[in-house]
Design a protein around this motif. Structure first.
Motif: not given
Length: 414
Positions: A61, A64, A70, A73, A145-146
């Motif tokens: 991301s 991140y 997250c 991640q 946004c994954p």
């Protein structure tokens, strides 16, 4: 600057270093890593990774490290899923419960159909959508946004235009609860200041409706009150197509929902009658009705109404009866559950201690517990075990990918 070795990852997803003065928490770190930074109130600030873990991977991301969504991640899938399984074991151990805990069921990226996007105006007056920053009320703008369904991410620019209509009052801090449904995007807005006049002005409502049309939303609502509906948002529960109530509950990721319902259905095979408690709009009800007649109950009247309306939308199911009932104040009793040899319950995070106590005194042979909180689940499980049930197996479900959150499905038998 002080240097520490991370011993483990704690229940909130932060690395934990053991020191003579007590634990030191370090965000975005992994077991075995050597890290350094400045300790402030038991937390390591300005964390620098001196020696990375072999399990550390590159995050995917662009937000991140700043976004609070997250926190894990950077962890390889295998040890990350094992950690979630361990969180369930620890929660059960606190209630002296031992059982088989299966491997955590993974949820793929891009499968989250529900997200809550916070809206703010920046210094230039531009409306920004995003998530809260780590340990902060500050907003991190979302550009990708994954985790979320790509169709939601693609809609962010037009959703920002929708959000612009809800800043009429200076104290408003709108949050757009966005759901991808079979008929398109359903958006329910909360956090809007209710003025003495009763909410949005006529001009603001008009602006919101026009923006919803431009965004091709299926529906736009304000705290459950429908502002405009171009198409009824619908979801599929088993063989049924259900009209989703505005602001109603829905499992966040379809793959996680499918894993949970499959295990619930398998557990009640052979039952003559099933109860589905905290049923919502029928997530489990309709799949369970392929096995046996179902009685369903939930506090949400809109959810129950949607469930009842959908009963005729699918063939091949057994009879379904549903009741709007607050199961905390008026739990279903053994009399209400008479004839149910299988019971499924899926309570909110607070658990269902009042309802569990009633389930414990029924004649049900099988109980399936679905939970989004291993701690309250363990408490409820202890009640059933003390009443003579055996906890056969627990399956952790990673519905909220790369977060510290873990859900589960458990099967109890007499």
């Amino acid at each position: 600057m002080e240097t520490f070795i991370i011993d483990r990852v704690g229940g909130q997803g932060d690395g934990v270093a053991r020191t003579p003065a007590g634990p030191v928490f370090a965000g975005l770190t992994l077991p075995g890593e050597t890290v350094r930074g400045q300790v402030v109130d038991g937390r390591l600030e300005g964390v620098e990774i001196v020696t990375p873990s072999p399990d550390r991977i590159a995050p995917v991301s662009p937000q991140y490290g700043d976004c609070g969504g997250c926190s894990l991640q950077h962890w390889a899938e295998g040890p990350y899923l094992d950690w979630k399984r361990e969180q369930v074991r620890l929660a059960l151990a606190r209630e002296r419960i031992e059982t088989e805990i299966e491997a955590t069921i993974a949820t793929p990226p891009g499968s989250r159909r529900r997200v809550a996007l916070h809206a703010r105006r920046d210094a230039d007056g531009r409306v920004v959508l995003g998530f809260k920053a780590r340990r902060s009320w500050r907003l991190v703008e979302v550009t990708a946004c994954p985790v979320a369904d790509p169709r939601i991410v693609q809609a962010i620019p037009v959703l920002a235009q929708v959000a612009a209509a809800f800043f009429e009052h200076p104290k408003s801090a709108p949050t757009l609860h966005v759901t991808w449904t079979l008929t398109g995007l359903d958006v329910d807005v909360t956090g809007v200041e209710r003025r003495s006049g009763g909410g949005l002005s006529a001009d603001a409502r008009t602006q919101a409706v026009q923006a919803a049309h431009r965004a091709d939303l299926a529906r736009l609502s304000l705290a459950g009150e429908i502002l405009v509906m171009a198409r009824q948002p619908t979801v599929a529960f088993g063989l049924a197509t259900v009209a989703l109530p505005a602001g109603g509950f829905l499992q966040a990721a379809p793959p996680a929902e499918a894993a949970m319902t499959a295990r619930a259905v398998a557990a009640v095979k052979g039952a003559k009658k099933v109860a589905d408690l905290f049923c919502g709009a029928g997530t489990f009800t309709f799949p369970l009705a392929t096995v046996a007649p179902v009685i369903a109950a939930d506090a949400s009247k809109p959810g129950i109404d949607a469930l009842k309306s959908a009963v005729g939308s699918a063939r091949g199911m057994k009879a379904i009866t549903a009741e709007a009932r607050d199961l905390f104040r008026r739990p279903m009793t053994p009399y209400d559950l008479k004839g149910c040899d299988a019971i499924v319950f899926d309570p909110p995070r607070a658990g269902a201690i009042e309802q569990t106590a009633q389930i414990a005194t029924t004649k049900a042979a099988v109980v399936v517990g679905v939970s989004c909180n291993p701690q309250t689940f363990a408490r409820d499980a202890r009640v059933l075990i003390d009443a003579g049930f055996r906890l056969d197996a627990v399956t952790p479900i990673d519905q909220f990918l790369w977060s510290a959150h873990v859900e589960l499905v458990a099967v109890f038998r007499r």
